[in-house]
Design a protein around this motif. Sequence first.
Motif, PDB file in Angstrom:
ATOM      1  N   VAL A  73      28.565  58.679 -16.210  1.00 62.54           N
ATOM      2  CA  VAL A  73      29.826  59.397 -16.079  1.00 62.54           C
ATOM      3  C   VAL A  73      30.388  59.107 -14.704  1.00 62.54           C
ATOM      4  O   VAL A  73      29.667  59.148 -13.709  1.00 62.54           O
ATOM      5  N   GLN A  74      31.678  58.795 -14.662  1.00 70.08           N
ATOM      6  CA  GLN A  74      32.336  58.495 -13.392  1.00 70.08           C
ATOM      7  C   GLN A  74      33.495  59.445 -13.183  1.00 70.08           C
ATOM      8  O   GLN A  74      34.167  59.853 -14.129  1.00 70.08           O
ATOM      9  N   CYS A  75      33.744  59.762 -11.935  1.00 75.09           N
ATOM     10  CA  CYS A  75      34.876  60.603 -11.574  1.00 75.09           C
ATOM     11  C   CYS A  75      36.167  59.865 -11.898  1.00 75.09           C
ATOM     12  O   CYS A  75      36.318  58.701 -11.530  1.00 75.09           O
ATOM     13  N   PRO A  76      37.113  60.529 -12.581  1.00 76.78           N
ATOM     14  CA  PRO A  76      38.379  59.870 -12.894  1.00 76.78           C
ATOM     15  C   PRO A  76      39.254  59.647 -11.659  1.00 76.78           C
ATOM     16  O   PRO A  76      40.144  58.816 -11.684  1.00 76.78           O
ATOM     17  N   ARG A  77      38.992  60.369 -10.575  1.00 79.29           N
ATOM     18  CA  ARG A  77      39.794  60.217  -9.363  1.00 79.29           C
ATOM     19  C   ARG A  77      39.262  59.118  -8.451  1.00 79.29           C
ATOM     20  O   ARG A  77      39.998  58.228  -8.044  1.00 79.29           O
ATOM     21  N   ILE A  94      27.880  63.136  -9.979  1.00 78.38           N
ATOM     22  CA  ILE A  94      28.555  64.185 -10.732  1.00 78.38           C
ATOM     23  C   ILE A  94      27.606  65.361 -10.942  1.00 78.38           C
ATOM     24  O   ILE A  94      26.443  65.178 -11.282  1.00 78.38           O
ATOM     25  N   TYR A  95      28.119  66.561 -10.742  1.00 81.99           N
ATOM     26  CA  TYR A  95      27.373  67.792 -10.996  1.00 81.99           C
ATOM     27  C   TYR A  95      27.884  68.388 -12.301  1.00 81.99           C
ATOM     28  O   TYR A  95      29.087  68.559 -12.479  1.00 81.99           O
ATOM     29  N   VAL A  96      26.966  68.692 -13.215  1.00 79.34           N
ATOM     30  CA  VAL A  96      27.321  69.246 -14.511  1.00 79.34           C
ATOM     31  C   VAL A  96      26.915  70.716 -14.529  1.00 79.34           C
ATOM     32  O   VAL A  96      25.784  71.058 -14.180  1.00 79.34           O
ATOM     33  N   ASP A  97      27.854  71.580 -14.923  1.00 80.49           N
ATOM     34  CA  ASP A  97      27.578  73.014 -14.947  1.00 80.49           C
ATOM     35  C   ASP A  97      28.156  73.606 -16.223  1.00 80.49           C
ATOM     36  O   ASP A  97      29.238  73.238 -16.650  1.00 80.49           O
ATOM     37  N   LYS A  98      27.435  74.533 -16.816  1.00 81.11           N
ATOM     38  CA  LYS A  98      27.910  75.222 -18.004  1.00 81.11           C
ATOM     39  C   LYS A  98      28.584  76.512 -17.565  1.00 81.11           C
ATOM     40  O   LYS A  98      28.016  77.304 -16.831  1.00 81.11           O
ATOM     41  N   HIS A 158      35.329  84.025 -23.735  1.00 81.48           N
ATOM     42  CA  HIS A 158      36.259  82.927 -24.022  1.00 81.48           C
ATOM     43  C   HIS A 158      35.900  81.701 -23.184  1.00 81.48           C
ATOM     44  O   HIS A 158      35.794  81.765 -21.972  1.00 81.48           O
ATOM     45  N   LYS A 159      35.664  80.589 -23.822  1.00 77.38           N
ATOM     46  CA  LYS A 159      35.278  79.323 -23.210  1.00 77.38           C
ATOM     47  C   LYS A 159      33.948  79.404 -22.469  1.00 77.38           C
ATOM     48  O   LYS A 159      33.704  78.677 -21.519  1.00 77.38           O
ATOM     49  N   ALA A 160      33.058  80.298 -22.897  1.00 78.47           N
ATOM     50  CA  ALA A 160      31.782  80.473 -22.216  1.00 78.47           C
ATOM     51  C   ALA A 160      30.840  79.290 -22.418  1.00 78.47           C
ATOM     52  O   ALA A 160      29.941  79.089 -21.623  1.00 78.47           O
ATOM     53  N   ASN A 161      31.028  78.501 -23.453  1.00 76.00           N
ATOM     54  CA  ASN A 161      30.133  77.371 -23.712  1.00 76.00           C
ATOM     55  C   ASN A 161      30.692  76.036 -23.245  1.00 76.00           C
ATOM     56  O   ASN A 161      30.138  75.000 -23.557  1.00 76.00           O
ATOM     57  N   ASP A 162      31.785  76.063 -22.517  1.00 83.38           N
ATOM     58  CA  ASP A 162      32.368  74.823 -22.010  1.00 83.38           C
ATOM     59  C   ASP A 162      31.519  74.262 -20.873  1.00 83.38           C
ATOM     60  O   ASP A 162      30.844  74.990 -20.156  1.00 83.38           O
ATOM     61  N   VAL A 163      31.559  72.958 -20.707  1.00 81.46           N
ATOM     62  CA  VAL A 163      30.852  72.281 -19.625  1.00 81.46           C
ATOM     63  C   VAL A 163      31.877  71.838 -18.597  1.00 81.46           C
ATOM     64  O   VAL A 163      32.933  71.310 -18.952  1.00 81.46           O
ATOM     65  N   GLN A 164      31.572  72.057 -17.336  1.00 79.26           N
ATOM     66  CA  GLN A 164      32.475  71.650 -16.261  1.00 79.26           C
ATOM     67  C   GLN A 164      31.770  70.595 -15.416  1.00 79.26           C
ATOM     68  O   GLN A 164      30.638  70.782 -14.995  1.00 79.26           O
ATOM     69  N   LEU A 165      32.437  69.485 -15.190  1.00 79.07           N
ATOM     70  CA  LEU A 165      31.913  68.410 -14.356  1.00 79.07           C
ATOM     71  C   LEU A 165      32.600  68.469 -13.002  1.00 79.07           C
ATOM     72  O   LEU A 165      33.811  68.689 -12.919  1.00 79.07           O
ATOM     73  N   THR A 166      31.842  68.253 -11.933  1.00 80.38           N
ATOM     74  CA  THR A 166      32.403  68.263 -10.582  1.00 80.38           C
ATOM     75  C   THR A 166      31.915  67.031  -9.845  1.00 80.38           C
ATOM     76  O   THR A 166      30.708  66.766  -9.793  1.00 80.38           O
ATOM     77  N   LEU A 223      30.811  65.184  -6.678  1.00 76.25           N
ATOM     78  CA  LEU A 223      30.258  65.616  -5.404  1.00 76.25           C
ATOM     79  C   LEU A 223      30.891  64.896  -4.219  1.00 76.25           C
ATOM     80  O   LEU A 223      30.721  65.328  -3.081  1.00 76.25           O
ATOM     81  N   LYS A 224      31.649  63.855  -4.496  1.00 73.41           N
ATOM     82  CA  LYS A 224      32.297  63.105  -3.411  1.00 73.41           C
ATOM     83  C   LYS A 224      33.675  63.651  -3.097  1.00 73.41           C
ATOM     84  O   LYS A 224      33.977  63.960  -1.952  1.00 73.41           O
ATOM     85  N   CYS A 225      34.533  63.812  -4.113  1.00 73.29           N
ATOM     86  CA  CYS A 225      35.915  64.250  -3.858  1.00 73.29           C
ATOM     87  C   CYS A 225      36.205  65.655  -4.354  1.00 73.29           C
ATOM     88  O   CYS A 225      37.307  66.153  -4.204  1.00 73.29           O
ATOM     89  N   LYS A 226      35.215  66.302  -4.995  1.00 71.21           N
ATOM     90  CA  LYS A 226      35.313  67.690  -5.482  1.00 71.21           C
ATOM     91  C   LYS A 226      36.246  67.901  -6.648  1.00 71.21           C
ATOM     92  O   LYS A 226      36.595  69.019  -6.971  1.00 71.21           O
ATOM     93  N   LYS A 227      36.671  66.850  -7.327  1.00 71.16           N
ATOM     94  CA  LYS A 227      37.513  67.006  -8.526  1.00 71.16           C
ATOM     95  C   LYS A 227      36.662  67.614  -9.635  1.00 71.16           C
ATOM     96  O   LYS A 227      35.524  67.261  -9.834  1.00 71.16           O
ATOM     97  N   THR A 228      37.248  68.562 -10.365  1.00 69.39           N
ATOM     98  CA  THR A 228      36.575  69.145 -11.518  1.00 69.39           C
ATOM     99  C   THR A 228      37.360  68.827 -12.780  1.00 69.39           C
ATOM    100  O   THR A 228      38.583  68.733 -12.760  1.00 69.39           O
ATOM    101  N   TRP A 229      36.621  68.628 -13.869  1.00 72.58           N
ATOM    102  CA  TRP A 229      37.250  68.390 -15.168  1.00 72.58           C
ATOM    103  C   TRP A 229      36.321  68.823 -16.253  1.00 72.58           C
ATOM    104  O   TRP A 229      35.183  69.134 -16.061  1.00 72.58           O
TER     105      TRP A 229
END
Length: 67
Positions: free
Chosen positions: A12-16, A22-26, A51-59, A61-67
Amino acid sequence: MGLINNSINEQVQCPRCGSTQIYVDKKGYNGGKACCGALLAGPLGLLCGTHKANDVQLTCLKCKKTW
């Protein structure tokens, strides 16, 4: 003939910035949304925290973009 394995080790690569660090968090239960929902809609509003409790958030670690 055996099974052909076409798996490619893609990371997985940062789109920015393109970083692969990449840090993966639920996302979990949101108590703030639940409290607001309870105030506005009563006991049924407590479900708003899920609401949206099972979504995964990627961050990144270099530029701090989340998606």
